[in-house]
Write a protein that holds these residues in place. Structure first.
Motif, PDB file in Angstrom:
ATOM      1  N   VAL A  31       0.845  -1.190   0.000  1.00 30.13           N
ATOM      2  CA  VAL A  31       0.000   0.000   0.000  1.00 30.13           C
ATOM      3  C   VAL A  31       0.882   1.241   0.000  1.00 30.13           C
ATOM      4  O   VAL A  31       1.804   1.365   0.800  1.00 30.13           O
ATOM      5  N   MET A  32       0.585   2.150  -0.931  1.00 30.47           N
ATOM      6  CA  MET A  32       1.229   3.448  -0.984  1.00 30.47           C
ATOM      7  C   MET A  32       0.233   4.442  -0.394  1.00 30.47           C
ATOM      8  O   MET A  32      -0.922   4.484  -0.818  1.00 30.47           O
ATOM      9  N   VAL A  33       0.669   5.217   0.604  1.00 28.14           N
ATOM     10  CA  VAL A  33      -0.239   6.136   1.291  1.00 28.14           C
ATOM     11  C   VAL A  33       0.225   7.573   1.090  1.00 28.14           C
ATOM     12  O   VAL A  33       1.374   7.913   1.380  1.00 28.14           O
ATOM     13  N   GLU A  34      -0.669   8.407   0.596  1.00 28.22           N
ATOM     14  CA  GLU A  34      -0.450   9.851   0.510  1.00 28.22           C
ATOM     15  C   GLU A  34      -1.095  10.473   1.750  1.00 28.22           C
ATOM     16  O   GLU A  34      -2.275  10.232   2.037  1.00 28.22           O
ATOM     17  N   VAL A  35      -0.328  11.244   2.495  1.00 27.41           N
ATOM     18  CA  VAL A  35      -0.840  11.889   3.702  1.00 27.41           C
ATOM     19  C   VAL A  35      -0.952  13.386   3.429  1.00 27.41           C
ATOM     20  O   VAL A  35       0.015  14.030   3.033  1.00 27.41           O
ATOM     21  N   ARG A  36      -2.145  13.930   3.631  1.00 29.53           N
ATOM     22  CA  ARG A  36      -2.400  15.362   3.439  1.00 29.53           C
ATOM     23  C   ARG A  36      -2.854  15.927   4.778  1.00 29.53           C
ATOM     24  O   ARG A  36      -3.745  15.371   5.417  1.00 29.53           O
ATOM     25  N   ALA A  37      -2.241  17.020   5.209  1.00 30.72           N
ATOM     26  CA  ALA A  37      -2.571  17.612   6.505  1.00 30.72           C
ATOM     27  C   ALA A  37      -2.985  19.068   6.335  1.00 30.72           C
ATOM     28  O   ALA A  37      -2.487  19.770   5.450  1.00 30.72           O
ATOM     29  N   ARG A  38      -3.900  19.495   7.169  1.00 27.64           N
ATOM     30  CA  ARG A  38      -4.382  20.872   7.167  1.00 27.64           C
ATOM     31  C   ARG A  38      -4.697  21.283   8.601  1.00 27.64           C
ATOM     32  O   ARG A  38      -5.070  20.461   9.433  1.00 27.64           O
ATOM     33  N   GLY A  39      -4.601  22.577   8.841  1.00 25.61           N
ATOM     34  CA  GLY A  39      -5.010  23.127  10.125  1.00 25.61           C
ATOM     35  C   GLY A  39      -6.523  23.271  10.165  1.00 25.61           C
ATOM     36  O   GLY A  39      -7.209  23.221   9.143  1.00 25.61           O
ATOM     37  N   ARG A  40      -7.039  23.490  11.338  1.00 27.98           N
ATOM     38  CA  ARG A  40      -8.488  23.582  11.549  1.00 27.98           C
ATOM     39  C   ARG A  40      -9.128  24.698  10.737  1.00 27.98           C
ATOM     40  O   ARG A  40     -10.259  24.601  10.291  1.00 27.98           O
ATOM     41  N   THR A  41      -8.400  25.773  10.508  1.00 26.90           N
ATOM     42  CA  THR A  41      -8.974  26.927   9.816  1.00 26.90           C
ATOM     43  C   THR A  41      -8.695  26.934   8.309  1.00 26.90           C
ATOM     44  O   THR A  41      -9.016  27.907   7.639  1.00 26.90           O
TER      45      THR A  41
END
Length: 105
Positions: A31-41
């Motif tokens: 499995v290749m996993v792309e991780v995308r992160a963002r702040g609450r706002t």
């Protein structure tokens, strides 16, 4: 992923100009996993940021990963591309949305 029996094989794997966040394996499945992160706002949710060009780059990275590495690993028969979206709350706690098989070629 580890709780589901996956072993993490690589993190931040560079394949030329392409980078893969996580590569994991369980039995014959890689499995290749792309991780995308963002702040609450953030204006855009993390999963919404995986569109158009990004999807194309992920498919290209998966093809290269298979060709250069996984096709040579005994017991690995198939792979999929998953996406994890992480949103951090005001208290710093992460909310994770995970889509297995999010992208297909």
């Amino acid at each position: 992923m580890q709780a589901q029996g996956f072993a993490i094989v690589a993190r931040n794997l560079k394949l030329g100009r392409l980078e893969i966040d996580i590569v994991a394996r369980r039995d014959a499945l890689a499995v290749m996993v792309e991780v995308r992160a963002r702040g609450r706002t953030a204006f855009e949710r993390p999963l919404a940021s995986v569109a158009g060009r990004k999807r194309m780059h992920l498919v290209r990275a998966a093809e290269r990963l298979w060709r250069l590495h996984l096709a040579k690993v005994a017991g690995v028969e198939r792979m999929r591309i998953d996406v994890a979206g992480v949103t951090f709350g005001r208290d710093g706690v992460a909310d994770v949305e995970y889509i297995a098989g999010a992208i297909t070629a």
